[in-house]
Structures are given as structure tokens and as C-alpha cells.
Design an enzyme around this catalytic site. Structure first.
Site, PDB file in Angstrom:
ATOM      1  N   ASP A  23       0.858  -1.184   0.000  1.00  0.00           N
ATOM      2  CA  ASP A  23       0.000   0.000   0.000  1.00  0.00           C
ATOM      3  C   ASP A  23       0.897   1.236   0.000  1.00  0.00           C
ATOM      4  O   ASP A  23       2.124   1.138   0.060  1.00  0.00           O
ATOM      5  CB  ASP A  23      -0.965  -0.034   1.176  1.00  0.00           C
ATOM      6  CG  ASP A  23      -0.262   0.105   2.497  1.00  0.00           C
ATOM      7  OD1 ASP A  23       0.945   0.402   2.504  1.00  0.00           O
ATOM      8  OD2 ASP A  23      -0.907  -0.095   3.534  1.00  0.00           O
ATOM      9  N   ASP A  39      -8.494  -6.940   0.672  1.00  0.00           N
ATOM     10  CA  ASP A  39      -7.588  -7.115   1.809  1.00  0.00           C
ATOM     11  C   ASP A  39      -8.284  -6.594   3.049  1.00  0.00           C
ATOM     12  O   ASP A  39      -9.162  -5.730   2.963  1.00  0.00           O
ATOM     13  CB  ASP A  39      -6.286  -6.327   1.621  1.00  0.00           C
ATOM     14  CG  ASP A  39      -6.463  -4.876   2.018  1.00  0.00           C
ATOM     15  OD1 ASP A  39      -7.158  -4.144   1.287  1.00  0.00           O
ATOM     16  OD2 ASP A  39      -5.967  -4.474   3.086  1.00  0.00           O
ATOM     17  N   CYS A  87     -14.533 -27.071   6.943  1.00  0.00           N
ATOM     18  CA  CYS A  87     -13.298 -26.382   6.560  1.00  0.00           C
ATOM     19  C   CYS A  87     -12.153 -27.383   6.418  1.00  0.00           C
ATOM     20  O   CYS A  87     -12.057 -28.343   7.188  1.00  0.00           O
ATOM     21  CB  CYS A  87     -12.953 -25.323   7.596  1.00  0.00           C
ATOM     22  SG  CYS A  87     -11.468 -24.378   7.187  1.00  0.00           S
ATOM     23  N   CYS A 130      -8.883 -26.482   6.600  1.00  0.00           N
ATOM     24  CA  CYS A 130      -7.617 -25.900   7.059  1.00  0.00           C
ATOM     25  C   CYS A 130      -6.965 -26.779   8.124  1.00  0.00           C
ATOM     26  O   CYS A 130      -7.593 -27.649   8.714  1.00  0.00           O
ATOM     27  CB  CYS A 130      -7.828 -24.474   7.598  1.00  0.00           C
ATOM     28  SG  CYS A 130      -8.442 -24.382   9.288  1.00  0.00           S
ATOM     29  N   CYS A 173      -8.758 -26.813  11.584  1.00  0.00           N
ATOM     30  CA  CYS A 173     -10.000 -27.584  11.654  1.00  0.00           C
ATOM     31  C   CYS A 173      -9.759 -29.084  11.514  1.00  0.00           C
ATOM     32  O   CYS A 173     -10.521 -29.891  12.042  1.00  0.00           O
ATOM     33  CB  CYS A 173     -10.983 -27.090  10.591  1.00  0.00           C
ATOM     34  SG  CYS A 173     -11.607 -25.431  10.951  1.00  0.00           S
ATOM     35  N   HIS A 176      -7.335 -20.429  10.292  1.00  0.00           N
ATOM     36  CA  HIS A 176      -8.725 -20.727   9.913  1.00  0.00           C
ATOM     37  C   HIS A 176      -9.406 -19.534   9.241  1.00  0.00           C
ATOM     38  O   HIS A 176     -10.026 -19.675   8.187  1.00  0.00           O
ATOM     39  CB  HIS A 176      -9.552 -21.176  11.116  1.00  0.00           C
ATOM     40  CG  HIS A 176     -11.004 -21.258  10.785  1.00  0.00           C
ATOM     41  ND1 HIS A 176     -11.528 -22.253   9.985  1.00  0.00           N
ATOM     42  CD2 HIS A 176     -12.038 -20.418  11.064  1.00  0.00           C
ATOM     43  CE1 HIS A 176     -12.817 -22.046   9.809  1.00  0.00           C
ATOM     44  NE2 HIS A 176     -13.151 -20.933  10.453  1.00  0.00           N
TER      45      HIS A 176
END
Lengths: 395, 395
Positions: B99, B280, B319, B321, B324, B350
Site C-alpha cells: 500500500d 484485503d 473447513c 484448514c 479444523c 482458519h
């Protein structure tokens, strides 16, 4: 990290080699083998700070320590039991040792009263009042379900006088007897010896009190292993080494010896040379938080120093940990200076791997008979040319 | 995350499918492709908080964001350049966007003076004084070396009046012209287009000012991509959706559109439905720190709640991930309540995976023409039966 089998194997300790007082062995628990000497990563609240259990296994951790006092307060030992015990709760299928909470009750909590019955204290979290007795501590550790549980003992502060230490030794024995009886009663009906109780030997730096305590404790039962407490509490290094030498002569060779609260790399090596097998300390994680790391060629270093700003070398070029293989000093310094959690985490991995692999190399050196020379060289390199404290027996 | 090849490929954006205003595309950068819609994990200080770059890649992050203001202050853009640029510094070989630092200068630093020349400010770390001009911000971002760099703009606070927004739009244009010229001069002699400059479109929630700003910016050059700023700063959701619909009609279809600072799961989906491609937000990491997580069937939930104490289900059973698959709610709750870093880390994994995979599924649904129905169902499930805000075009 072999899993638990249907028939729980008994605890055992096999001494595979010695060199001088140094010992290489294997401590077998229901959740797998611990090759010794071994450093046990500390997982106070059921987590080795910042790391997953997979990372602890990847860096070679074989047995981890968790804290009875903290888990009793949060989430509570009953909750841990309902959730299947500590192994299931924290997803660590390897060996676990829980301390007795005694050290934390004396150091963290607000003590209301210590008497023969037990210790009344207030939680450091919410001020709630609790009583730890030897029996209660056995019940809590039974609920947590670690492989090794520790007896509830009284550890007098560093610098305590002879009378204080004598009284604490006496109370430690009294409590040990009650721990032993409650531990046995709780184990009745269990399908096998799924937990082992280690007594804690106190006596501070008074040689005769240490010897007396050892005789008394050894006369009180057949112990799977023994812990040496009351060291690393502010005494001089000379006192610590002498005390360990006294203990080495007094303890049976067939039991693993756990030196509580040690340590820093050079201390760990000197304690291995004096017959200790198991170690724990928060130094690797706590130092990591402040940017302090151990490097084979440079000793203990604070990474926040400006000289690392553009240093693109690996943290420790000889280290095989994830941190040293993947990142450079400049980036790790940036993370530490900026207070980023990833820095704490990556330096924790390195510091733990440093101790774990050092204990592993000590083991290999004991087995091939080169421990003494290797230790002398290692200490000279790590501490600079003027290594202050030669290894005993390195005549 | 394909590596950089010897001949730097140009930037490109390929629109592969649309459904209503929603778009599925591929944004190609010198450090690899970004399938859109995409959520970009935020790595403010050159690290996605608590995670290694390997973990960010494992959870599907394709492009990460880093912060010019923070890296300018620490470790300094010159240090990053000397260390080989941001990709080498943080060991992330995929696409990076920096940015402009404008938002942080206006929100974090102590502002001393804003004028057409630039912004004088004091560091939030040590109070040191600095001047950001459009030219300087281009130089800093050139040194950092991200694939996409952002123009220095003025973002008026939420609720700003029409005159304030008009003046900020004017200054944003003035600064954009200077950014563009300095960016071009810095790129001269470079072997290829290794960086792309995205302008930021301001205008708050004033439709006519938004349209005017879009016309002015588009008239000022050929832009690889465009950013929509000045939203998610406190305006109502209705204002945000209407503004995005206005922008959708005003922006060329062939450029990726980066909606800055969004977001939360339902917001992200609604913005995809209105033609946005890149996103974002610090919400996934910041929420994780406080134990707040997203669950497909339950919406946003705070894990510290007592009802999770003995809950042995996966955090989000659907999920994929690491968190999880490996841990249960009871343990994750314990880590959050106990303030353990591992909790922050596991919940960050997560929450990031939640947004990244949601953007990925939106992409697949746009490509197979089922986006509208899937979105409606998804929002109903996530927000409960009374989904407040139907998707536009979902008549």
C-alpha cells in the site's frame, strides 16, 4: 512418538552406555520412548508456547511437560479428563510429564497458608481460593492423565538456611508418603501402570541433608524415576555442580534422574556430565520472546542488536531447524525488533531444537565414548576460549 | 506460487467468466498468477501475523499485502532493498502488493501538516519526523520491490462532507500525476515491467464525485489495475453497495479492481457480486487474536464463550484448514481464554483460509454460472434465515 497400544507396556529405564558419570539410556513410557539425555519442552498451559504439537515433534521433542497448577485453574482438570485427558486434549500422543504445581503455588499464586495439611492459595488469574494437598494434587494429575506425575513437595527459596531446608525436607517426606498412598489407591482397577509417580528430592545445597533426603525417599518405595528439585533457584554454579556430584553417588543407576528447571545449554551439558538424564526449562521459549538465541559458535546472543540488521547468514549455520534453514538473521532480527509473533515462534523453534539436538548429540557421544572430549570442545567454542568450568572427570 | 523467470513476463488480466456483475479472472504478475476473486492476506510488517510464508501458501494465499509506512520505519526501505527486496526479505516468492502508506500516515502517525507538497508526520514508534510526498512514496515502494505498488492518495474520514471529499479528490489526482511521473522515471532502465502502479479512486459515497474521479483517473494513463478506496470507513452498508454498483458501471472490464479494506466474509461476497476482484483486510488476523472466528453454519462466533468448553467438534466441520483438521473447539477455546499465541495462530489460519477458500469457491461458481444461487444460499446459512441484504440481480 509411537502410539499407545492395547496392552499398556510397563515403564522401564534401560541404561545403554556410560562415560564417567554421564549416562545414555532409554526411558520407556506408555506413550513411547524417551532417549536420554533429553530436554523436555515446556507446555505450561497444554501448549509449548507458539508451537503446534507437530512442530514440537518435528524438532525432535520426545516428552513434553505440562503444568498442573495452570491446567487446574484453566480449563480445569475435570474438563481435561472429560475431553479424554491431556494427550487427546493437546493432540500430543507422545510422553507427557506434569509437574505437581507446588513450584507455581509457591512462586505465582498468593499464598494464604502453608501447613502440614497442604497449601492454601489464591489464583493469580482471578483471586479464587484453593487448597492443594498431596492427595488433591494426585487426583488432579490422575485426571490430567500424564505418563509421569510429580509428587507434591516443598521447595524452599534459594539461600534458605539449614533449619528451613531441614523442615522443608521433612514436610516433603510427609507429603511424599501421602502422595504415594493416594497415587496407589487411584491406580487400583487401572488396566496397567499407566502413570508413574516421581518423588522430588530436596535439600538445597546442604550435602548431608541431600544424602539424608535421598536415603529417606529411596526407603519409601520402588520409584520408576527420581527428580532433583531445589536447584537452579539462585545458588552458585559451584554449589549446583557439587550437589549434583553428591546426588550422583547417592542415587541408584537404574532410575532416570530428572533435574528440574535446567536449563541453559552449557548448564545442561555440565549436568549430563554429572549423571542427569531429563531436563526442563522455560529458557528456550522465554528467551525467544526477547530475541535471545543460542548459536554454537557465538554463545548466547540478542538478535535485536544493530549488527544483525543486514546479516544474511543463517541464525546458526550448523543448525538443522526450520528457522535456520528457511530465514536469515536480518529478517529474524526485524521480526524481533518489530515485536512480531512470528519472530517469537521461529526463535522458539531454534532454541528448542538447539537443546534437543544437543542432548541427542551428548547421547551419541556417550555411546561411542567421546563425550568428554566433545563436551570440552563444545563448551570452549560456545563460551569462548576461557571456558570457566571444566567437566568433572576430564582430568 | 511460480518463481520469477529470467525474462520478466508482463502484467496481464484475463477475464475468464462473468455472472451478472461478478467476475472470474486471472491477474498475472512477475511473481505468478492471482486467480480472482482473491483475498490477499495482510502482512503489515513483512509478515502475515503469526504465520510463516509456507503456511500462507498452504492455506491458498496467492498474493500478500505489505505496508509501506511500517516497513519505511522498520527496518527501513533501504535495508529491504539491500537485502534483495521484499520477496527475498520475507521469503515469499509469490505476488506482493504494497500500500502507499497514506492510510497509516492519516490514521496511525501524528500528523503535523498536510499540504499539496505531501504529508509531514511523526512516527508512532519513536516520534521521529518524516515527509511523505508522492515522489518519495514511489521511491520507497521501488526499494521494497513489490509487484503492485499503490499511488499516494488522500482518504478523507468516513462521514466527510462534500467539500472535504471534493478537495481530497482533487489532491488525489494531483498526487497521482506526480506518482505516475516518478514511477515511470524510476522504471526506466529496468529490464521489464517489474512493478505496476494502481491508482486509488476516492469520492466517498457521493455518486457524482465517484464518477468524476473515475473519469479523471482513467484519462490520466493506462492502468494495469485500479483500487477503490474510501469505503469501509464507517459509511452504511447501503452506501457501500450503491457506490460499488456506480463504480462497476464506470470502470473498464479489462482491469482488476481492488476494493481496499474489505473484508468480512459476507461483505466480501456482496462486493464480488458487484464486480470487485481483489480484497484485503486485517479482520481475519485481528479477530483471531480475540478468539473471533467464522463458521459456515454459525456465522461469526467468539470462541471464548463458555458453551465451547467441552465442544469436541472441529471449529468448522466443512473447513479443510490445518486448524479444523487437527484440533477441536474445546482446545482452541482453551488457548484463546488462556491468551496463548498458538490460539491466535491457529485461528488466524482458519479465518484466512475461510476467506481465501470462499473467494475460490465464488470463482468456481461464477465460471459454472451458479454464483447467484450459491451466494444467496451461502448468505442465508451464514447470516441465519433473515439474510438482510439480497445480492443485486438476484431478483
Amino acid at each position: 512418538m509411537p502410539g499407545r497400544s492395547d496392552s499398556i507396556p510397563p515403564f522401564s529405564f534401560t541404561l545403554e552406555g556410560t562415560e564417567g558419570s554421564a549416562r545414555a539410556g532409554t526411558f520407556l513410557t506408555p506413550h513411547g520412548a524417551v532417549p536420554t539425555p533429553a530436554f523436555m519442552p515446556v507446555g505450561t498451559q497444554g501448549t509449548v508456547k507458539t508451537l503446534t504439537p507437530d512442530e514440537v515433534a518435528a524438532l525432535g521433542g520426545s516428552m513434553v511437560l505440562a503444568n498442573t497448577y495452570h491446567l487446574f485453574l484453566r480449563p480445569g482438570h475435570d474438563a481435561v479428563r472429560e475431553l479424554g485427558g491431556l494427550h487427546a486434549f493437546m493432540r500430543w500422543d507422545g510422553p507427557i510429564l506434569t509437574d505437581s504445581g507446588g513450584f507455581q503455588v509457591f512462586s505465582l499464586a498468593r499464598i494464604n497458608r502453608v501447613r502440614d495439611e497442604g497449601v492454601e492459595f489464591q489464583s493469580h488469574i482471578d483471586g479464587s481460593r484453593h487448597l492443594f494437598t498431596p492427595e488433591r494434587v494426585m487426583e488432579i494429575q490422575r485426571a490430567l492423565g500424564a505418563d509421569v506425575v510429580m509428587a507434591f513437595d516443598e521447595c524452599p527459596p534459594g539461600g534458605a538456611d539449614r533449619d528451613t531446608v531441614t523442615r522443608a525436607n521433612h514436610r516433603t517426606l510427609l507429603w511424599l508418603e501421602r502422595c504415594r498412598d493416594r497415587f496407589r489407591a487411584l491406580a487400583e482397577g487401572s488396566p496397567g501402570p499407566d502413570q508413574a509417580l516421581f518423588p522430588v528430592l530436596q535439600g538445597n545445597v546442604f550435602d548431608d541433608l541431600r544424602l539424608q533426603q535421598a536415603r529417606d525417599v529411596l526407603g519409601m518405595g520402588e520409584w520408576v524415576g527420581l527428580a532433583i528439585g531445589g536447584l537452579s533457584v539462585g545458588e552458585s554454579k559451584e554449589d549446583m555442580w557439587r550437589t549434583l556430584e553428591v546426588m550422583d553417588g547417592a542415587l541408584p543407576p537404574g532410575s532416570p534422574r530428572y533435574l528440574m528447571g535446567v536449563g541453559y545449554p552449557a548448564d545442561l551439558l555440565r549436568a549430563v556430565a554429572r549423571g542427569c538424564d531429563l531436563f526442563d526449562c522455560v529458557a528456550p521459549t522465554r528467551n525467544a520472546r526477547h530475541g535471545t538465541v543460542w548459536i554454537r559458535d557465538e554463545g548466547q546472543v540478542n538478535l535485536k542488536h544493530a549488527r544483525f540488521k543486514l546479516d544474511t547468514r543463517a541464525l546458526d549455520p550448523e543448525c538443522d531447524c526450520y528457522t535456520c534453514r528457511r530465514f536469515d538473521r536480518a529478517y529474524l532480527r526485524h521480526l524481533s525488533v518489530a515485536g512480531e509473533w512470528l519472530g517469537h515462534r521461529l526463535l522458539t523453534i531454534h532454541n528448542l531444537r538447539f537443546l534437543v539436538s544437543m542432548a541427542g548429540e551428548a547421547r551419541a557421544r556417550i555411546l561411542d565414548g567421546s563425550f568428554e572430549g566433545w563436551t570440552r570442545e563444545w563448551l570452549e567454542r560456545y563460551e569462548g576460549s576461557g571456558a570457566q568450568d571444566p567437566v568433572p572427570g576430564a582430568a
